[in-house]
Design a protein around this motif. Structure first.
Motif, PDB file in Angstrom:
ATOM      1  N   GLU A 140     -24.444  18.484  10.725  1.00 15.38           N
ATOM      2  CA  GLU A 140     -23.257  18.265  11.556  1.00 15.38           C
ATOM      3  C   GLU A 140     -22.318  19.473  11.489  1.00 15.38           C
ATOM      4  O   GLU A 140     -21.751  19.890  12.508  1.00 15.38           O
ATOM      5  CB  GLU A 140     -22.510  17.018  11.086  1.00 15.38           C
ATOM      6  N   CYS A 141     -22.163  20.013  10.285  1.00 16.63           N
ATOM      7  CA  CYS A 141     -21.289  21.184  10.116  1.00 16.63           C
ATOM      8  C   CYS A 141     -21.847  22.399  10.853  1.00 16.63           C
ATOM      9  O   CYS A 141     -21.094  23.186  11.438  1.00 16.63           O
ATOM     10  CB  CYS A 141     -21.134  21.508   8.632  1.00 16.63           C
ATOM     11  N   LEU A 142     -23.155  22.558  10.833  1.00 14.04           N
ATOM     12  CA  LEU A 142     -23.786  23.678  11.534  1.00 14.04           C
ATOM     13  C   LEU A 142     -23.579  23.556  13.042  1.00 14.04           C
ATOM     14  O   LEU A 142     -23.357  24.554  13.742  1.00 14.04           O
ATOM     15  CB  LEU A 142     -25.281  23.722  11.204  1.00 14.04           C
ATOM     16  N   ILE A 143     -23.641  22.334  13.543  1.00 15.31           N
ATOM     17  CA  ILE A 143     -23.410  22.107  14.972  1.00 15.31           C
ATOM     18  C   ILE A 143     -21.982  22.507  15.339  1.00 15.31           C
ATOM     19  O   ILE A 143     -21.746  23.125  16.378  1.00 15.31           O
ATOM     20  CB  ILE A 143     -23.680  20.633  15.327  1.00 15.31           C
ATOM     21  N   LYS A 144     -21.037  22.143  14.489  1.00 18.94           N
ATOM     22  CA  LYS A 144     -19.642  22.502  14.748  1.00 18.94           C
ATOM     23  C   LYS A 144     -19.458  24.012  14.840  1.00 18.94           C
ATOM     24  O   LYS A 144     -18.567  24.500  15.527  1.00 18.94           O
ATOM     25  CB  LYS A 144     -18.748  21.949  13.639  1.00 18.94           C
ATOM     26  N   GLN A 145     -20.318  24.747  14.144  1.00 20.58           N
ATOM     27  CA  GLN A 145     -20.251  26.212  14.170  1.00 20.58           C
ATOM     28  C   GLN A 145     -21.082  26.799  15.309  1.00 20.58           C
ATOM     29  O   GLN A 145     -21.129  28.011  15.487  1.00 20.58           O
ATOM     30  CB  GLN A 145     -20.766  26.771  12.840  1.00 20.58           C
ATOM     31  N   GLY A 146     -21.772  25.931  16.073  1.00 22.12           N
ATOM     32  CA  GLY A 146     -22.613  26.405  17.162  1.00 22.12           C
ATOM     33  C   GLY A 146     -23.957  26.922  16.707  1.00 22.12           C
ATOM     34  O   GLY A 146     -24.679  27.568  17.479  1.00 22.12           O
ATOM     35  N   ASN A 147     -24.338  26.627  15.455  1.00 20.55           N
ATOM     36  CA  ASN A 147     -25.627  27.080  14.919  1.00 20.55           C
ATOM     37  C   ASN A 147     -26.678  26.010  15.219  1.00 20.55           C
ATOM     38  O   ASN A 147     -27.123  25.265  14.342  1.00 20.55           O
ATOM     39  CB  ASN A 147     -25.521  27.331  13.410  1.00 20.55           C
ATOM     40  N   TRP A 148     -27.070  25.945  16.478  1.00 21.23           N
ATOM     41  CA  TRP A 148     -27.949  24.876  16.953  1.00 21.23           C
ATOM     42  C   TRP A 148     -29.334  24.927  16.316  1.00 21.23           C
ATOM     43  O   TRP A 148     -29.893  23.889  15.942  1.00 21.23           O
ATOM     44  CB  TRP A 148     -28.092  24.963  18.473  1.00 21.23           C
ATOM     45  N   ARG A 149     -29.893  26.105  16.221  1.00 18.11           N
ATOM     46  CA  ARG A 149     -31.280  26.207  15.766  1.00 18.11           C
ATOM     47  C   ARG A 149     -31.448  25.798  14.311  1.00 18.11           C
ATOM     48  O   ARG A 149     -32.419  25.134  13.944  1.00 18.11           O
ATOM     49  CB  ARG A 149     -31.800  27.634  16.002  1.00 18.11           C
ATOM     50  N   GLU A 150     -30.501  26.211  13.463  1.00 17.90           N
ATOM     51  CA  GLU A 150     -30.592  25.830  12.049  1.00 17.90           C
ATOM     52  C   GLU A 150     -30.396  24.324  11.897  1.00 17.90           C
ATOM     53  O   GLU A 150     -31.077  23.680  11.091  1.00 17.90           O
ATOM     54  CB  GLU A 150     -29.539  26.593  11.242  1.00 17.90           C
ATOM     55  N   ALA A 151     -29.467  23.783  12.681  1.00 18.77           N
ATOM     56  CA  ALA A 151     -29.244  22.333  12.650  1.00 18.77           C
ATOM     57  C   ALA A 151     -30.494  21.591  13.114  1.00 18.77           C
ATOM     58  O   ALA A 151     -30.859  20.547  12.565  1.00 18.77           O
ATOM     59  CB  ALA A 151     -28.054  21.973  13.542  1.00 18.77           C
ATOM     60  N   GLN A 152     -31.164  22.149  14.116  1.00 18.38           N
ATOM     61  CA  GLN A 152     -32.387  21.528  14.628  1.00 18.38           C
ATOM     62  C   GLN A 152     -33.471  21.475  13.543  1.00 18.38           C
ATOM     63  O   GLN A 152     -34.142  20.456  13.369  1.00 18.38           O
ATOM     64  CB  GLN A 152     -32.901  22.305  15.837  1.00 18.38           C
ATOM     65  N   LYS A 153     -33.623  22.578  12.810  1.00 19.02           N
ATOM     66  CA  LYS A 153     -34.628  22.622  11.740  1.00 19.02           C
ATOM     67  C   LYS A 153     -34.354  21.539  10.692  1.00 19.02           C
ATOM     68  O   LYS A 153     -35.271  20.858  10.227  1.00 19.02           O
ATOM     69  CB  LYS A 153     -34.632  23.994  11.069  1.00 19.02           C
ATOM     70  N   ILE A 154     -33.094  21.399  10.325  1.00 23.17           N
ATOM     71  CA  ILE A 154     -32.720  20.408   9.316  1.00 23.17           C
ATOM     72  C   ILE A 154     -33.020  19.003   9.813  1.00 23.17           C
ATOM     73  O   ILE A 154     -33.600  18.168   9.091  1.00 23.17           O
ATOM     74  CB  ILE A 154     -31.229  20.546   8.952  1.00 23.17           C
ATOM     75  N   MET A 155     -32.652  18.713  11.060  1.00 25.06           N
ATOM     76  CA  MET A 155     -32.846  17.356  11.577  1.00 25.06           C
ATOM     77  C   MET A 155     -34.320  17.026  11.777  1.00 25.06           C
ATOM     78  O   MET A 155     -34.745  15.881  11.568  1.00 25.06           O
ATOM     79  CB  MET A 155     -32.083  17.184  12.893  1.00 25.06           C
ATOM     80  N   GLU A 156     -35.108  18.002  12.162  1.00 21.72           N
ATOM     81  CA  GLU A 156     -36.543  17.762  12.289  1.00 21.72           C
ATOM     82  C   GLU A 156     -37.154  17.445  10.927  1.00 21.72           C
ATOM     83  O   GLU A 156     -38.035  16.582  10.806  1.00 21.72           O
ATOM     84  CB  GLU A 156     -37.228  18.976  12.922  1.00 21.72           C
ATOM     85  N   HIS A 157     -36.654  18.121   9.894  1.00 25.47           N
ATOM     86  CA  HIS A 157     -37.120  17.855   8.529  1.00 25.47           C
ATOM     87  C   HIS A 157     -36.733  16.440   8.094  1.00 25.47           C
ATOM     88  O   HIS A 157     -37.549  15.704   7.522  1.00 25.47           O
ATOM     89  CB  HIS A 157     -36.526  18.888   7.574  1.00 25.47           C
ATOM     90  N   LEU A 158     -35.487  16.041   8.379  1.00 23.81           N
ATOM     91  CA  LEU A 158     -35.039  14.701   8.007  1.00 23.81           C
ATOM     92  C   LEU A 158     -35.814  13.622   8.761  1.00 23.81           C
ATOM     93  O   LEU A 158     -36.106  12.561   8.209  1.00 23.81           O
ATOM     94  CB  LEU A 158     -33.539  14.550   8.287  1.00 23.81           C
ATOM     95  N   LEU A 159     -36.123  13.897  10.014  1.00 20.31           N
ATOM     96  CA  LEU A 159     -36.849  12.921  10.817  1.00 20.31           C
ATOM     97  C   LEU A 159     -38.272  12.725  10.302  1.00 20.31           C
ATOM     98  O   LEU A 159     -38.836  11.630  10.407  1.00 20.31           O
ATOM     99  CB  LEU A 159     -36.871  13.359  12.282  1.00 20.31           C
ATOM    100  N   GLU A 160     -38.843  13.770   9.736  1.00 19.41           N
ATOM    101  CA  GLU A 160     -40.205  13.685   9.205  1.00 19.41           C
ATOM    102  C   GLU A 160     -40.261  13.032   7.825  1.00 19.41           C
ATOM    103  O   GLU A 160     -41.328  12.643   7.359  1.00 19.41           O
ATOM    104  CB  GLU A 160     -40.812  15.094   9.116  1.00 19.41           C
ATOM    105  N   HIS A 161     -39.110  12.900   7.183  1.00 16.08           N
ATOM    106  CA  HIS A 161     -39.075  12.326   5.838  1.00 16.08           C
ATOM    107  C   HIS A 161     -39.426  10.832   5.879  1.00 16.08           C
ATOM    108  O   HIS A 161     -39.057  10.130   6.834  1.00 16.08           O
ATOM    109  CB  HIS A 161     -37.682  12.505   5.227  1.00 16.08           C
ATOM    110  N   PRO A 162     -40.118  10.321   4.870  1.00 11.81           N
ATOM    111  CA  PRO A 162     -40.488   8.896   4.840  1.00 11.81           C
ATOM    112  C   PRO A 162     -39.303   7.946   5.009  1.00 11.81           C
ATOM    113  O   PRO A 162     -39.450   6.858   5.567  1.00 11.81           O
ATOM    114  CB  PRO A 162     -41.132   8.738   3.455  1.00 11.81           C
ATOM    115  N   MET A 163     -38.119   8.350   4.550  1.00 14.75           N
ATOM    116  CA  MET A 163     -36.946   7.478   4.686  1.00 14.75           C
ATOM    117  C   MET A 163     -36.644   7.155   6.140  1.00 14.75           C
ATOM    118  O   MET A 163     -36.252   6.035   6.473  1.00 14.75           O
ATOM    119  CB  MET A 163     -35.727   8.138   4.044  1.00 14.75           C
TER     120      MET A 163
END
Length: 422
Positions: free
Chosen positions: A124-147
């Motif tokens: 969320e903080c990365l998005i606020k800074q306009g760092n879309w690609r890094e935020a995307q990498k993080i969210m894709e990782h979280l989505l792949e997590h078993p949780m």
């Protein structure tokens, strides 16, 4: 039980942006939630289970809640507190750093639920800074997590954020896909969950930007059904804002004004000045897109500019508000001023989402045409066509093409007339 439960409850609630009243809605009073969070009241097993359900926690998270708070837990809570304080102060780089620290502590302590939530906050903080690609990498990782596979709530949050990230980068078809997945997963959530409304919000935004307004309106009606008379004022205001946006885009002026007036009553700058800035920016933008040039539109522009001057905002926010002002100048006939401001924005269009950059090129092309500079106008209109095609905004592609064809046809007629005269 000690205060371990209370600290975890407060952390989980704040990470979801919920007030004590929202968490306890219909069942527990804000004062009771406060007593739990401060350790002055011991929860029963039924209370723990119900609150965990409302927070959409991953399975087995309850077991960790009943343990006394450890040194690593205390470090995690402190890092999380620092992250939220920095967030409240809009120091997003610092907030991201503290969130990453809290996530690392949680991971080392094998508290995967806490790790997931703080990593989400980092994105969320990365998005606020306009760092879309890094935020995307993080969210894709979280989505792949078993949780995320075990918890529908976490999966909804991940898909919803990815929808916003793709939309921010101008990848509208991907944004729609993520939004649809988020809304579909909402069937597994308890009725009244704020995540359901947030998921609809993300999907509606992506559909509307793509020009799929009838679909967006259908989901608007579905979203309204999830807002009852007990919904928090801020939440109801956000729903009215989104519905009004789509109504304006569908050229339903009466419906748009009705919902935006309701949003203006419910959303308070005292509660969230940043949200107030975004509301006024969006209200002004959709009004101008519908060709509505009136005092209230100008007031919305001025409120957005004022609020942004207070909260700061990233470069993209600043350019978008400047673009709204340029559109106002164009529609009110001040073409020279419009061209001047649009040239400034165009020079920094790489900071904008692809479809927004396309809008800048389109309006600059139209403004230059109005100023009589058709050759340069064509350059920018063709640039807009390519940007819209890349973003998947087909209706806007057609608008750019129509403007191009109109200029070329006029040029052919002028050439033919000149040849005939000679």
């Amino acid at each position: 039980m000690g205060n371990g439960f209370g600290e975890k409850l407060r952390a989980e609630r704040l990470e979801r942006g919920l007030t004590q009243a929202e968490l306890g809605k219909d069942l527990y009073s804000p004062s009771y939630i406060s007593l739990l969070e401060t350790g002055r009241r011991e929860p029963t097993a039924e209370v723990i289970e119900e609150l965990a359900r409302r927070l959409e926690l991953a399975p087995k998270a309850l077991e960790a809640w009943s343990q006394p708070i450890s040194v690593s837990d205390a470090e995690y809570v402190l890092a999380g507190l620092y992250a939220r304080q920095a967030w409240d102060l809009r120091d997003y780089p610092l907030a991201a750093s503290h969130a990453a620290t809290a996530a690392k502590i949680a991971l080392e302590g094998r508290n995967t639920s806490a790790w997931w939530n703080m990593t989400y906050m980092q994105a969320e903080c990365l998005i606020k800074q306009g760092n879309w690609r890094e935020a995307q990498k993080i969210m894709e990782h979280l989505l792949e997590h078993p949780m995320a596979r075990e918890s529908a709530g976490l999966a909804v949050r991940a898909h919803q954020m990815l929808a916003g990230i793709y939309q921010g980068q101008g990848q509208l078809s991907l944004a729609v896909d993520q939004g649809i997945q988020a809304v579909d997963l909402c069937r597994q959530l308890p009725k009244g969950s704020t995540l359901i409304i947030n998921a609809h919000h993300a999907l509606i935004g992506a559909l509307a930007e793509s020009g799929r307004l009838d679909e967006a309106w259908k989901y608007c009606q579905a979203m309204i059904d999830h807002v009852d008379e007990l919904s928090m004022t801020q939440l109801a205001g956000e729903v009215a804002w989104v519905v009004g946006n789509v109504a304006f885009m569908r050229h339903d002026y009466t419906e748009g004004v009705k919902h935006h007036e309701r949003a203006a009553r419910l959303l308070s700058p005292a509660n969230d000045i940043e949200l107030w800035a975004r509301f006024n920016k969006a209200s002004a933008a959709v009004r101008l897109s519908s060709g509505i040039v009136e005092p209230e539109t100008l007031s919305a522009i001025e409120r957005a500019e004022l609020a942004l001057s207070i909260v700061g905002g990233n470069k993209s926010d600043q350019l978008e508000v400047a673009f709204i002002r340029a559109r106002w100048l164009y529609l009110t006939g001040d073409i020279v001023a419009a061209v001047e401001k649009l040239r400034e924005i165009h020079a920094e269009r790489a900071e904008l989402a692809t479809h927004t950059a396309g809008e800048v090129s389109l309006l600059l092309g139209k403004s230059l045409k109005a100023a009589g500079d058709t050759d340069e106008a064509l350059v920018h209109l063709e640039e807009a066509q390519k940007a819209f095609a890349t973003a998947g905004a087909q209706d806007r592609v057609q608008q750019a093409l129509d403007a191009i064809l109109e200029i070329k046809l006029a040029q052919k007629r002028a050439a033919a007339a000149a040849a005939k005269a000679s």
